[in-house]
Design an enzyme around this catalytic site. Structure first.
Site, PDB file in Angstrom:
ATOM      1  N   SER A  57      79.962   6.014 -22.667  1.00  0.00           N
ATOM      2  CA  SER A  57      80.961   5.137 -22.066  1.00  0.00           C
ATOM      3  C   SER A  57      82.324   5.835 -22.059  1.00  0.00           C
ATOM      4  CB  SER A  57      80.996   3.810 -22.830  1.00  0.00           C
ATOM      5  OG  SER A  57      81.653   2.807 -22.089  1.00  0.00           O
ATOM      6  N   ASP A 101      76.171   1.094 -18.615  1.00  0.00           N
ATOM      7  CA  ASP A 101      76.890   1.637 -19.774  1.00  0.00           C
ATOM      8  C   ASP A 101      75.964   2.093 -20.902  1.00  0.00           C
ATOM      9  OD1 ASP A 101      78.633   1.738 -22.176  1.00  0.00           O
ATOM     10  OD2 ASP A 101      80.112   0.850 -20.839  1.00  0.00           O
TER      11      ASP A 101
END
Length: 288
Positions: free
Chosen positions: A46, A191
């Site tokens: 991320s 993510d």
């Protein structure tokens, strides 16, 4: 141990605030002697995928810090409503619904990500591109993690994966419900923090592993809070791990929304101060 994979730097998730704090930490460490940019392996999840990629592509710690400390007026970063506390609470309820089945939980999050209204993939790619100094995979060991929205299985992207670097970063940063899943080959990816906020397990071949965790150990998040177990597994095979989490000053600088671009400057400064304070100890360990 494979000596070419001796030292790994792992950068965890934490939104635009996490990027800023991590940049400050790196600059604080490097300015006072702990050159983590010379890691043999760089792992990013991320927000951490941005930092890991910048370092792998040769960005200087000072430049990374200044980009966050003094963002350009035309920065493409966008404010997005977000609460990590609410996300953690939702994940606790989700895990109850699926009887603790992590894969089932990730699949449900993936389905939510696919049906959510978000900006376009093209708009998101433009934002990601503005964060990077290069869009070509570097000639270094860089590993970025994203999660397949349909299978719930994490995938580690590297230069051999056959996808564009910008897509790997965008996928790793695709917060469900906030940013769009990214199509790569015949799948959609979200993510990497849905698998783990840090994915330190990806550094399994390294003898020294430094983890920067903007969201701490995330103990209250049963879907993504696996850092303690990851560190235990690293140490169980005889390797050494160090974890840097935000101190009190850094947490105050973060505010309550890690997707708020306005918090980048304070977070970068707090990270720099914290990194400077930790540098001597980290430098000794890193260079052993």
């Amino acid at each position: 141990m494979n000596s070419t994979l001796d030292r790994a730097a792992v950068f965890g998730g934490g939104g635009v605030v996490g990027i800023a704090w991590s940049a400050g930490i790196v600059y604080g460490l490097e300015k006072t002697g702990a050159r983590i940019s010379n890691a043999d392996v760089l792992v990013g999840t991320s927000a951490g995928s941005v930092i890991a990629t910048q370092i792998a592509c040769g960005a200087k710690a000072f430049d990374m810090f200044m980009q966050q400390r003094h963002p350009t007026p035309d920065s493409g970063e966008q404010f997005r409503p977000y609460s990590q506390e609410e996300a953690d609470a939702a994940n606790c309820k989700l895990m109850e619904k699926v009887n603790g089945d992590l894969v089932a939980a990730r699949k449900r999050i993936g389905a939510f990500a696919r049906r959510s209204e978000t900006p376009t993939v093209e708009a998101r790619r433009a934002i990601i591109a503005s964060r990077l100094s290069s869009t070509e995979w570097p000639d270094r060991t860089l590993r970025l993690i994203a999660v397949d929205t349909d299978s719930g299985v994490p995938r580690v992207f590297d230069s051999a994966s056959g996808c564009a670097l910008i897509d790997a970063v965008a996928a790793s940063c695709a917060v469900p419900g906030v940013w769009p899943p990214v199509p790569i080959e015949d799948a959609y990816y979200m993510d990497g923090g849905i698998a783990s906020m840090t994915n330190a397990w990806v550094a399994e071949a390294s003898s020294r592993v430094l983890v920067l965790a903007p969201l701490g150990y995330s103990d209250s998040n049963p879907v993504s809070g696996h850092l303690r177990a990851e560190v235990a597994a690293i140490e169980a095979r005889g390797a050494s791990a160090r974890v840097i989490v935000p101190d009190t000053a850094s947490l105050l600088a973060f505010g309550n929304n890690v997707l708020d671009p306005a918090r980048r400057g304070p977070a970068a400064e707090a990270g720099y101060e914290q990194g400077t304070a930790l540098a001597k100890d980290i430098a000794t360990w890193w260079s052993e």
